[in-house]
Design a protein around this motif. Structure first.
Motif, PDB file in Angstrom:
ATOM      1  N   CYS A 146     -25.927  -0.063  18.353  1.00 56.90           N
ATOM      2  CA  CYS A 146     -24.592   0.180  17.652  1.00 56.90           C
ATOM      3  C   CYS A 146     -24.755  -0.384  16.175  1.00 56.90           C
ATOM      4  N   PRO A 147     -25.365  -1.463  15.660  1.00 57.16           N
ATOM      5  CA  PRO A 147     -25.152  -1.615  14.257  1.00 57.16           C
ATOM      6  C   PRO A 147     -25.916  -0.622  13.213  1.00 57.16           C
ATOM      7  N   ILE A 148     -26.937  -0.014  13.965  1.00 56.07           N
ATOM      8  CA  ILE A 148     -27.807   1.120  13.164  1.00 56.07           C
ATOM      9  C   ILE A 148     -27.292   2.637  13.596  1.00 56.07           C
ATOM     10  N   ARG A 260     -19.834   4.429   7.361  1.00 57.94           N
ATOM     11  CA  ARG A 260     -19.219   4.074   8.704  1.00 57.94           C
ATOM     12  C   ARG A 260     -17.794   4.683   8.974  1.00 57.94           C
ATOM     13  N   TRP A 262     -15.182   4.280  10.425  1.00 60.87           N
ATOM     14  CA  TRP A 262     -14.031   3.360  10.391  1.00 60.87           C
ATOM     15  C   TRP A 262     -13.489   3.304   9.181  1.00 60.87           C
ATOM     16  N   PHE A 263     -14.484   3.717   7.991  1.00 56.98           N
ATOM     17  CA  PHE A 263     -13.842   3.602   6.816  1.00 56.98           C
ATOM     18  C   PHE A 263     -13.226   5.014   6.505  1.00 56.98           C
TER      19      PHE A 263
ATOM     20  N   VAL B  72     -28.532  -4.653   8.179  1.00 56.04           N
ATOM     21  CA  VAL B  72     -28.877  -3.269   8.481  1.00 56.04           C
ATOM     22  C   VAL B  72     -27.767  -2.369   7.859  1.00 56.04           C
ATOM     23  N   CYS B  74     -24.378  -2.172   8.498  1.00 57.41           N
ATOM     24  CA  CYS B  74     -23.680  -1.687   9.558  1.00 57.41           C
ATOM     25  C   CYS B  74     -22.183  -1.705   9.051  1.00 57.41           C
ATOM     26  N   GLN B  75     -22.018  -2.479   7.634  1.00 62.26           N
ATOM     27  CA  GLN B  75     -20.599  -2.554   7.253  1.00 62.26           C
ATOM     28  C   GLN B  75     -19.598  -3.073   7.940  1.00 62.26           C
ATOM     29  N   LEU B  76     -19.956  -3.785   8.825  1.00 61.85           N
ATOM     30  CA  LEU B  76     -18.694  -4.612   9.588  1.00 61.85           C
ATOM     31  C   LEU B  76     -18.218  -5.528   8.635  1.00 61.85           C
ATOM     32  N   GLU B  78     -18.187  -5.707   5.615  1.00 54.65           N
ATOM     33  CA  GLU B  78     -17.274  -5.005   4.613  1.00 54.65           C
ATOM     34  C   GLU B  78     -15.716  -4.672   5.040  1.00 54.65           C
ATOM     35  N   PHE B  79     -15.822  -4.358   6.457  1.00 56.56           N
ATOM     36  CA  PHE B  79     -14.670  -3.921   6.975  1.00 56.56           C
ATOM     37  C   PHE B  79     -13.633  -5.316   7.356  1.00 56.56           C
ATOM     38  N   ILE B  88     -20.754  -2.296   0.243  1.00 55.11           N
ATOM     39  CA  ILE B  88     -21.977  -1.887   0.761  1.00 55.11           C
ATOM     40  C   ILE B  88     -22.103  -0.294   0.238  1.00 55.11           C
ATOM     41  N   PRO B 128     -23.689  -8.813  13.261  1.00 55.01           N
ATOM     42  CA  PRO B 128     -24.520  -8.539  14.531  1.00 55.01           C
ATOM     43  C   PRO B 128     -25.963  -8.946  14.240  1.00 55.01           C
ATOM     44  N   GLU B 129     -26.417  -9.099  13.058  1.00 52.67           N
ATOM     45  CA  GLU B 129     -27.828  -9.280  12.798  1.00 52.67           C
ATOM     46  C   GLU B 129     -27.933 -10.644  12.138  1.00 52.67           C
TER      47      GLU B 129
END
Ligand code: SF4
Ligand code: SF4
Ligand code: SF4
Ligand code: SF4
Ligand code: FES
Lengths: 567, 185
Positions: A146-148, A260, A262-263, B72, B74-76, B78-79, B88, B128-129
């Motif tokens: 998921c992260p990538i 991503r 969701w933006f 990585v 993932c921009q979480l 940032e969110f 990012i 997550p990383e």
């Protein structure tokens, strides 16, 4: 000429018998037959009945516009049918209701037809357990990237994992690893580890795109999606597989690692790359567009669109966009920056003084109905000759139209061009040659490639050009009015089949660039002395009232999917 | 809700007892510093206090034990960031690959506006990383606003190294051990 606006594309089908079923205890009436993926009437399935009952049945392989495969088992539900006695008569409960014989086995909702009196249970503990089981199996070898993974945020595996997943894996063995970042074709990247083998992509490309190139190779846990050896997955519809892939196995190279999801802000719009007018969602963040995805409209494009149209959005953000209002200085001066007010007032004065018949208009069939309507008003007031320019390409059997203008019919209905588009252009060229035409208004076309070359343009007293990107004509213009791309404004197009569809604004136009209908409204007001509507809604409704071709339409009435007019 | 004010008692209304009470505190401190010579202040910034273990200071990016970027993109974070301090720039398809095998991507640019950051720790919690941590820095100063937008390079330098499980490396090793599917890196 009378036209009737209809929302139907086909005459109403004969009434279909309705049957009663119960979904989670709620009784609803559903048609006995419903269209399958080809539109043919087939017995209604449980999943369709549940959809009508507004109950979600989780599913991966089922897609309303693809043949049914029934391989993912995510849609398992329990059901029961009215019990029949030995005399083949329904057995009744003491209270007179039909006794339901619950099936000992569950069934997949996507492929099981309903029958009268059937009860579907979508919410029982058993159903929940089955779904948990299916999901656990799907996740056994799933990499949880998921992260990538670009799909994260719009991934069905993530969504159903929230609903039915376990927080920890019971699978102690090493996961089976498969190829990652496989280059499947010019626009598609495949990650085999993430694939859940629903075969949606295989069915799409075989049955819809008609390019049977994808398949599953190897066996068991080693099942892998692959293109036919030695070939590229490169038809013009490949990116639709990215949309329908429920996980992040198929990803778009163009959108890969860009943003991503969701933006992204999604705006309802249309593709303007050909006359079909596929409905799209424009995804943007902070005035930058990231992708087009098809928006379902069964009267036009279904849930699909072609790759060429989908990727044709980058020009909107080009650095050489026309951003300033330019005006040629007195004498032999070059183009200098000015304001909208000065330019529009100047142009209005010139047009008001122009003798009848001395003005010609070359509009573009890439403009909106409303803009062409305003230009037609100008044309009527000035007694001008007008035409538009034809752009053609290759058509295909699915969606792509040979007409590369998105709004040729809009130009025809507004009387800017005629059945044969471009037939007036030689006459305009002649008029300029003979000195009869002194003023030329060009919108969104490079007339130097249409038989009105630089030598002719030099003979004009006034050349007014509005465009989005610079070209040979804008360089010779006396006035350059920077326009807005369709994603930067609201408006409507009429497609090749006469469907009038509206689109919304997704991003801001750069610099001083303005939606053409806004400044055309000012111009028409100055020249004709009559005020018009300053909102797109009002303008559209005015057009519908005045132009017979659009009679009976209203902006609100267009809805999200448009209305068909007779052409 | 209206809370009625309690009427003052006679003693409170006298006013003087409270003044005396206050003076008593002042005198007690005067006695301990002037007579007993006890120090109650600290010579900051030469001297600094020891921060508690769970102190949340400025968020920085960390590297793994092999010196590779852990983030990585993932921009979480940032969110999730409430004041939108994080910005990012994802790498894009043709952008720079991750600086370690199998992770596929890392951010092209990563900026934290330290003026906006409220040290809430959400970014650390959501990551997550395990790539971003709130370290113990609290004294963030500069002569301009621009300097307080820390970029990726600066954040990585300040964050230092933070080991932990290397999941992408593990996945790769696991894959390499399986002969049927040689995974290309
Ligand atoms: S496919 Fe879905 S679940 Fe799998 S890695 Fe991508 S986002 Fe995560
Ligand atoms: S690549 Fe996607 S659509 Fe194709 S089978 Fe795998 S999961 Fe299904
Ligand atoms: S600590 Fe909070 S405010 Fe600061 S960057 Fe992280 S999420 Fe944003
Ligand atoms: S720091 Fe963590 S949460 Fe933020 S983008 Fe990088 S990996 Fe994602
Ligand atoms: S959706 Fe019914 S089996 Fe996949």
């Amino acid at each position: 000429m009378s036209t009737t606006a209809t929302t139907e594309t086909k005459p109403a089908a004969p009434a279909i018998e309705k049957i009663k079923v119960k979904v989670d205890g709620r009784e609803i009436e559903v048609p006995k037959l419903m269209p399958d993926w080809t539109g043919k009437l087939t017995p209604t399935t449980m999943i369709q009945a549940c959809e009508l009952a507004k109950t979600d049945v989780p599913h991966y392989c089922y897609h309303p516009k693809l043949p049914i495969a029934g391989n993912c088992r995510m849609c398992l539900v329990e059901f029961g049918t009215p019990a029949l006695g030995p005399d083949r008569k329904p057995v009744l409960n003491p209270d007179g209701t039909a006794k339901i014989a619950k099936s000992p086995r569950p069934a997949i909702a996507c492929a099981t037809p309903i029958s009268p009196g059937m009860e579907i249970y979508n919410n029982t503990p058993t159903v929940k357990q089955m779904r948990e089981g299916v999901l656990e199996f799907l996740l056994i070898n799933h990499p949880l990237d998921c992260p990538i993974c670009d799909q994260a945020g719009e991934c069905k595996l993530q969504e159903y994992s929230v609903d039915y997943g376990q927080s920890a894996s019971r699978f102690a063995e090493a996961k089976v690893h498969k190829p990652k970042a496989v280059d499947l074709g010019p626009r598609i990247m495949l990650d085999d580890e993430r694939c859940i083998l629903c075969t949606r992509c295989v069915r799409f490309t075989r049955d819809v795109a008609g390019d049977d190139k994808l398949g599953i190779v190897n066996r068991g846990s080693y099942n892998t999606i692959a293109a036919y050896p030695g070939t590229q997955f490169d038809n013009n519809y490949t990116l639709n597989t990215v949309d329908i892939c429920p996980v992040g196995a198929l990803t778009s190279k163009d959108f890969r690692f860009q943003m991503r999801v969701w933006f992204l802000k999604e705006t309802k719009s249309l593709c303007n790359s050909c006359g079909t007018g596929c409905n799209v969602l424009v995804s943007s963040r902070e005035e930058k567009m990231y992708r087009y995805t098809p928006r379902e409209n069964d009267a036009v494009n279904g849930p699909w669109m072609c790759d060429a149209g989908r990727l044709n959005y980058k020009w909107v953000g080009r650095a050489d966009r026309l951003k300033d209002v330019l005006m040629r200085g007195a004498g032999q001066g070059g183009l200098v920056k000015t304001t909208w007010l000065t330019a529009i007032n100047d142009i209005s004065d010139k047009l008001k003084r122009a003798p009848a018949g001395s003005v010609a208009i070359v509009a573009s069939a890439r403009q909106t109905n409303e803009e062409l309507y305003l230009l037609a008003k100008l044309k009527a007031n000035l007694g001008a000759l007008s035409d538009s320019v034809e752009h053609t390409g290759e058509a295909d059997r699915l969606l792509v139209s040979a007409d590369k203008n998105p709004n040729t019919n809009g130009a025809r209905l507004n009387g800017i061009c005629y059945t044969e588009i471009g037939s007036n252009l030689p006459q305009i060229a002649q008029g300029i040659q003979s000195g009869k035409i002194k003023t030329l208004i060009v919108f969104g076309e490079d007339v130097t490639t249409q038989g009105i070359g630089a030598d002719l343009l030099a003979k004009l007293d006034t050349l007014i050009v509005s465009d989005i990107l610079p070209n040979a004509t804008t360089q010779l213009a006396h006035y350059v009015l920077p326009g807005a791309a369709h994603v930067e404004k609201r408006g409507s197009f009429t497609n090749t089949k006469g469907r009038v569809q509206k689109f919304m604004k997704a991003v801001e136009a750069p610099g001083d660039a303005r939606a053409e209908w806004e400044f055309l409204h000012d111009l028409v007001h100055n020249v004709t002395g009559k005020n018009g509507y300053v909102t797109i809604e009002g303008l559209f409704n005015q057009m519908a009232a005045e132009v017979p071709g659009f009679a009976g339409l209203s902006w609100a009435g267009l809805g999200d999917t448009g209305v068909t007019v007779t052409i | 809700m209206i809370v009625d004010r309690r009427p003052l008692t006679f003693w409170e209304k006298l006013y003087l007892p409270a003044i005396v009470g206050g003076l008593k505190v002042t005198l007690k401190h005067a006695y301990s510093t002037l007579i007993q010579r006890k120090v109650v202040t600290m010579e900051y910034p030469e001297q600094k206090w020891t921060l508690p273990e769970n102190y949340r200071g400025a968020p920085y990016l960390v590297k793994d034990q092999e010196g590779s970027t852990k983030c990585v993109s993932c921009q979480l974070c940032e969110f999730v960031c409430p004041p939108k301090a994080i910005r990012i720039t994802p790498p894009g398809a043709s952008g720079q690959k991750a600086d370690r095998a199998n992770a596929e991507k890392m951010p092209k640019e990563f900026e934290i506006n330290m003026l906006r950051c409220i040290y809430c720790g959400f970014c650390q919690e959501v990551c997550p990383e395990e790539a971003i941590f709130l370290l113990k820095d609290y004294s963030i100063t500069s002569t301009s606003r621009e300097e307080l937008v820390y970029n990726k390079e600066k954040l990585l330098a300040l964050g230092g190294e933070h080991g932990g499980i290397q999941k992408w490396k593990h996945k790769l090793e696991e894959a390499k051990a399986q002969e049927n599917f040689p995974v290309k890196v």
